[in-house]
Design an enzyme around this catalytic site. Sequence first.
Site, PDB file in Angstrom:
ATOM      1  N   LYS A  26       5.446   0.907  12.904  1.00 27.87           N
ATOM      2  CA  LYS A  26       6.568   1.751  13.327  1.00 27.87           C
ATOM      3  C   LYS A  26       6.066   2.728  14.387  1.00 27.87           C
ATOM      4  CE  LYS A  26       8.915   0.116   9.751  1.00 27.87           C
ATOM      5  NZ  LYS A  26       9.046   0.877   8.507  1.00 27.87           N
TER       6      LYS A  26
ATOM      7  N   TYR B  70      -9.966  -8.827  -4.960  1.00 26.57           N
ATOM      8  CA  TYR B  70      -8.906  -8.297  -5.792  1.00 26.57           C
ATOM      9  C   TYR B  70      -8.776  -9.045  -7.112  1.00 26.57           C
ATOM     10  CZ  TYR B  70      -7.134  -5.394  -2.033  1.00 26.57           C
ATOM     11  OH  TYR B  70      -7.009  -4.440  -1.050  1.00 26.57           O
TER      12      TYR B  70
ATOM     13  N   HIS C 297      -4.298 -10.170   4.124  1.00 25.31           N
ATOM     14  CA  HIS C 297      -5.725 -10.228   4.430  1.00 25.31           C
ATOM     15  C   HIS C 297      -5.985 -11.292   5.495  1.00 25.31           C
ATOM     16  CE1 HIS C 297      -6.410  -8.700   0.073  1.00 25.31           C
ATOM     17  NE2 HIS C 297      -6.250  -7.693   0.923  1.00 25.31           N
TER      18      HIS C 297
ATOM     19  N   ARG D  78      -1.670  -2.185  -6.293  1.00 22.25           N
ATOM     20  CA  ARG D  78      -1.856  -3.310  -5.366  1.00 22.25           C
ATOM     21  C   ARG D  78      -2.844  -4.319  -5.955  1.00 22.25           C
ATOM     22  NH1 ARG D  78      -1.707  -5.086  -0.052  1.00 22.25           N
ATOM     23  NH2 ARG D  78      -3.684  -5.699   0.916  1.00 22.25           N
TER      24      ARG D  78
ATOM     25  N   ARG E 292       0.837  -1.197   0.000  1.00 31.24           N
ATOM     26  CA  ARG E 292       0.000   0.000   0.000  1.00 31.24           C
ATOM     27  C   ARG E 292       0.873   1.249   0.000  1.00 31.24           C
ATOM     28  NH1 ARG E 292      -1.815  -3.374   4.046  1.00 31.24           N
ATOM     29  NH2 ARG E 292      -3.853  -4.364   3.703  1.00 31.24           N
TER      30      ARG E 292
ATOM     31  N   HIS F 227      -4.016   2.660  -5.568  1.00 25.74           N
ATOM     32  CA  HIS F 227      -4.404   1.335  -5.085  1.00 25.74           C
ATOM     33  C   HIS F 227      -4.508   0.323  -6.224  1.00 25.74           C
ATOM     34  CE1 HIS F 227      -6.069  -1.371  -2.047  1.00 25.74           C
ATOM     35  NE2 HIS F 227      -6.960  -1.750  -2.940  1.00 25.74           N
TER      36      HIS F 227
END
Length: 222
Positions: A71, A180, A171, A148, A47, A145
């Site tokens: 992070k 997708y 996922h 992806r 992403r 997107h």
Amino acid sequence: LKPLKETDSRPVRSCTEEEVQKLLRVAEAEWPWYHPILYTAFFTGMREGEIIHLEWKDVDLKEGLLHVHPKDGWAPKSTGQEVSRRTIPMPGHLQALLRRLRLRRKPKGDDRVFQTSTGTALTPGLRKTFHRICRRAGVELLPFHALRHTFGTFAAKGSKDVPAVQALMGHRQIATTMRYLDVMEDQKIRAAGSVTYGLPDVEPLADDADAARDAARKKPSG
């Protein structure tokens, strides 16, 4: 009562092989700083936020792995349907590209892999440059997107291993991965035609109207 989820957003389509090649060529020639970003997105399905926050310590060039994890002050997108940590294997050509990028990169106190054309940290909004590349390549404007989506679609078609693609995409539920996949009409025809139960194949019958027209055409005149 639980309200139904509204899905009025436009479905995202994946790029074709020809479009991927065009976009990468244009980016390499005219937006060289963006080319590694585009290349990585196409070959990992990461992403936008994951690409922006990718650091060199997350890149294992020896083993060919990219590690996506939270992070300080940032975490990968997670809505209960997606996992926040995953490891993505890199193809050899992507490893080589990132190795060359690291050799060229001058340290500026920032460990992030990707930077802007001026060497500053990336910020959300990678679609702006992506749209410029789309226009230059003559490709329909697509959201970031879509990169992806393209990776997930081609990975599923090429491997025919949906659970593996599920892990690559991060996922939690396989139903999310299925969204997708761009299933083409010819694929559906082949899939339906593969069910025979051992019965002999026969030619489809025409309906009554078609049969009558065919009979009339074949009937001798006079």
